[in-house]
Design an enzyme around this catalytic site. Structure first.
Site, PDB file in Angstrom:
ATOM      1  N   SER A  27       0.820  -1.213   0.000  1.00 50.50           N
ATOM      2  CA  SER A  27       0.000   0.000   0.000  1.00 50.50           C
ATOM      3  C   SER A  27       0.856   1.266   0.000  1.00 50.50           C
ATOM      4  O   SER A  27       0.427   2.298  -0.527  1.00 50.50           O
ATOM      5  CB  SER A  27      -0.935  -0.007   1.220  1.00 50.50           C
ATOM      6  N   GLY A  64       8.332  -1.096   0.440  1.00 50.96           N
ATOM      7  CA  GLY A  64       7.769  -0.888   1.764  1.00 50.96           C
ATOM      8  C   GLY A  64       8.368  -1.887   2.742  1.00 50.96           C
ATOM      9  O   GLY A  64       9.249  -2.677   2.387  1.00 50.96           O
ATOM     10  N   ALA A  65       7.907  -1.860   3.978  1.00 50.72           N
ATOM     11  CA  ALA A  65       8.328  -2.850   4.976  1.00 50.72           C
ATOM     12  C   ALA A  65       7.241  -2.933   6.037  1.00 50.72           C
ATOM     13  O   ALA A  65       6.439  -2.010   6.197  1.00 50.72           O
ATOM     14  CB  ALA A  65       9.659  -2.445   5.614  1.00 50.72           C
ATOM     15  N   ASP A  66       7.211  -4.054   6.735  1.00 48.85           N
ATOM     16  CA  ASP A  66       6.217  -4.225   7.792  1.00 48.85           C
ATOM     17  C   ASP A  66       6.753  -3.764   9.142  1.00 48.85           C
ATOM     18  O   ASP A  66       6.000  -3.272   9.981  1.00 48.85           O
ATOM     19  CB  ASP A  66       5.785  -5.694   7.846  1.00 48.85           C
ATOM     20  N   LYS A  85       9.454  -8.175   6.069  1.00 52.63           N
ATOM     21  CA  LYS A  85       8.670  -7.874   4.888  1.00 52.63           C
ATOM     22  C   LYS A  85       7.846  -9.110   4.509  1.00 52.63           C
ATOM     23  O   LYS A  85       8.120 -10.199   4.977  1.00 52.63           O
ATOM     24  CB  LYS A  85       9.595  -7.492   3.717  1.00 52.63           C
ATOM     25  N   GLY A 114       4.209  -8.915   4.300  1.00 51.56           N
ATOM     26  CA  GLY A 114       2.808  -8.797   4.695  1.00 51.56           C
ATOM     27  C   GLY A 114       1.869  -8.896   3.502  1.00 51.56           C
ATOM     28  O   GLY A 114       0.727  -9.317   3.626  1.00 51.56           O
ATOM     29  N   GLY A 115       2.386  -8.540   2.338  1.00 59.74           N
ATOM     30  CA  GLY A 115       1.584  -8.635   1.111  1.00 59.74           C
ATOM     31  C   GLY A 115       1.966  -9.831   0.264  1.00 59.74           C
ATOM     32  O   GLY A 115       1.623  -9.898  -0.918  1.00 59.74           O
ATOM     33  N   GLU A 121      10.580  -9.765  -3.883  1.00 60.81           N
ATOM     34  CA  GLU A 121      11.186  -8.553  -3.287  1.00 60.81           C
ATOM     35  C   GLU A 121      12.636  -8.810  -2.886  1.00 60.81           C
ATOM     36  O   GLU A 121      13.511  -7.966  -3.099  1.00 60.81           O
ATOM     37  CB  GLU A 121      10.388  -8.113  -2.058  1.00 60.81           C
ATOM     38  N   LYS A 137       5.820   1.716  11.757  1.00 58.34           N
ATOM     39  CA  LYS A 137       6.602   0.528  11.391  1.00 58.34           C
ATOM     40  C   LYS A 137       7.989   0.519  12.050  1.00 58.34           C
ATOM     41  O   LYS A 137       8.696  -0.484  11.979  1.00 58.34           O
ATOM     42  CB  LYS A 137       6.791   0.473   9.877  1.00 58.34           C
TER      43      LYS A 137
HETATM   44  O1  R5P Z   1       4.794  -8.483   0.646  1.00 55.55           O
HETATM   45  C1  R5P Z   1       4.654  -7.283   0.810  1.00 55.55           C
HETATM   46  C2  R5P Z   1       5.725  -6.337   1.106  1.00 55.55           C
HETATM   47  O2  R5P Z   1       6.806  -6.822   1.804  1.00 55.55           O
HETATM   48  C3  R5P Z   1       5.289  -4.958   1.560  1.00 55.55           C
HETATM   49  O3  R5P Z   1       6.288  -4.095   1.131  1.00 55.55           O
HETATM   50  C4  R5P Z   1       5.101  -4.828   3.046  1.00 55.55           C
HETATM   51  O4  R5P Z   1       4.173  -5.798   3.478  1.00 55.55           O
HETATM   52  C5  R5P Z   1       4.608  -3.426   3.431  1.00 55.55           C
HETATM   53  O5  R5P Z   1       3.371  -3.211   2.867  1.00 55.55           O
HETATM   54  P1  R5P Z   1       2.496  -1.939   3.176  1.00 55.55           P
HETATM   55  O6  R5P Z   1       3.184  -0.768   2.574  1.00 55.55           O
HETATM   56  O7  R5P Z   1       1.167  -2.223   2.536  1.00 55.55           O
HETATM   57  O8  R5P Z   1       2.360  -1.833   4.666  1.00 55.55           O
END
Ligand code: R5P
Length: 232
Positions: A33, A88-90, A100, A102-103, A109, A127
């Site tokens: 996101s 991005g990162a969690d 990382k 979450g998606g 990646e 985060k």
């Molecule tokens: O698999 C997904 C990735 O590692 C995302 O970059 C991570 O989950 C962060 O996602 P978001 O920006 O939606 O929090």
């Protein structure tokens, strides 16, 4: 922080990071996101300012979004280098260890990240943590024999949960694998854990990205804040 506030911080970080992409670059584009805001801004610059760059994407979702803006996307094997990857990162801690996936995009990646000259993460301030692990650690597992992998994780106290979608079906990654989330609470020894996970037969990759990132751009209510990793 409500979702609208969090989205505003993600967007600010994404717009700031987009400045790192300049004409002629090969840029890795992450997933999630926060990255959506990055790609929106890059798409705007391509369309309004004539920015020209080549993208390497880390998921089909990001590829579709980027191509929708007319951004040129190529396969990771069709480039000999990637100048910068923005993702991005969690979670990320002060040692620049992060989680990382979450998606469910962790495998692609990590492949793109490890072939990049520079890695930048964009996150909102929620985060940035003292100790990683409150966010369940994603592990990509081959479907064949996944039940046995999960039992092994249970025996080790890793509290695994097979990730399901809203219809109760197993989530599939872009490589058609499963994701098992480890509800560890906190991870005090991430390197030992990473070693154990990657040596488990059936595990393809895990979401620990340890001291890989060069720069973290944090969406902060006072404006984007930059954390630079001096230990790489
Ligand atoms: O698999 C997904 C990735 O590692 C995302 O970059 C991570 O989950 C962060 O996602 P978001 O920006 O939606 O929090």
């Amino acid at each position: 922080m409500d979702k609208a506030q969090q989205d505003a911080l993600k967007k600010a970080a994404g717009i700031e990071a987009a400045k790192l992409v300049t004409n002629g670059m090969i840029a890795g584009l992450g997933t999630g996101s926060t990255v959506r805001f990055l790609v929106d801004e890059l798409g705007r610059r391509v369309q309004e300012e004539g920015l020209q760059f080549t993208g390497v994407t880390t998921s089909r979702r990001t590829q579709e979004q980027a191509e929708g803006y007319g951004i040129k996307i190529v396969d990771v094997d069709d480039v000999d280098h990637i100048d910068v990857t923005i993702d991005g990162a969690d979670e990320v801690d002060k040692n620049f260890d992060g989680i990382k996936g979450g998606g469910a995009a962790l495998l692609w990646e990590k492949i793109v990240a490890t072939n990049s000259n520079k890695i930048v993460w964009i996150v909102d301030e929620s985060k940035v943590v003292d100790t990683i692990g409150a966010f369940p650690l994603p592990v990509e597992v081959i479907p064949f024999g996944a039940g046995h992998v999960i039992k092994k994780f249970e025996a080790k106290g890793y509290k695994p949960v097979l990730r399901l979608d809203a219809d109760g079906k197993e989530v599939r990654t872009d490589e058609n694998n499963f994701v098992v989330d480890l509800h560890l609470g906190r991870i005090d020894h991430p390197r030992e854990l990473a070693e154990d996970l990657i040596n488990t037969v059936g595990v393809v990759e895990h979401g620990l990205f340890l001291n890989m990132v060069d720069t973290v751009i944090v969406g902060d209510p006072n404006g984007p804040r930059v954390m630079t990793n001096g230990n790489k």
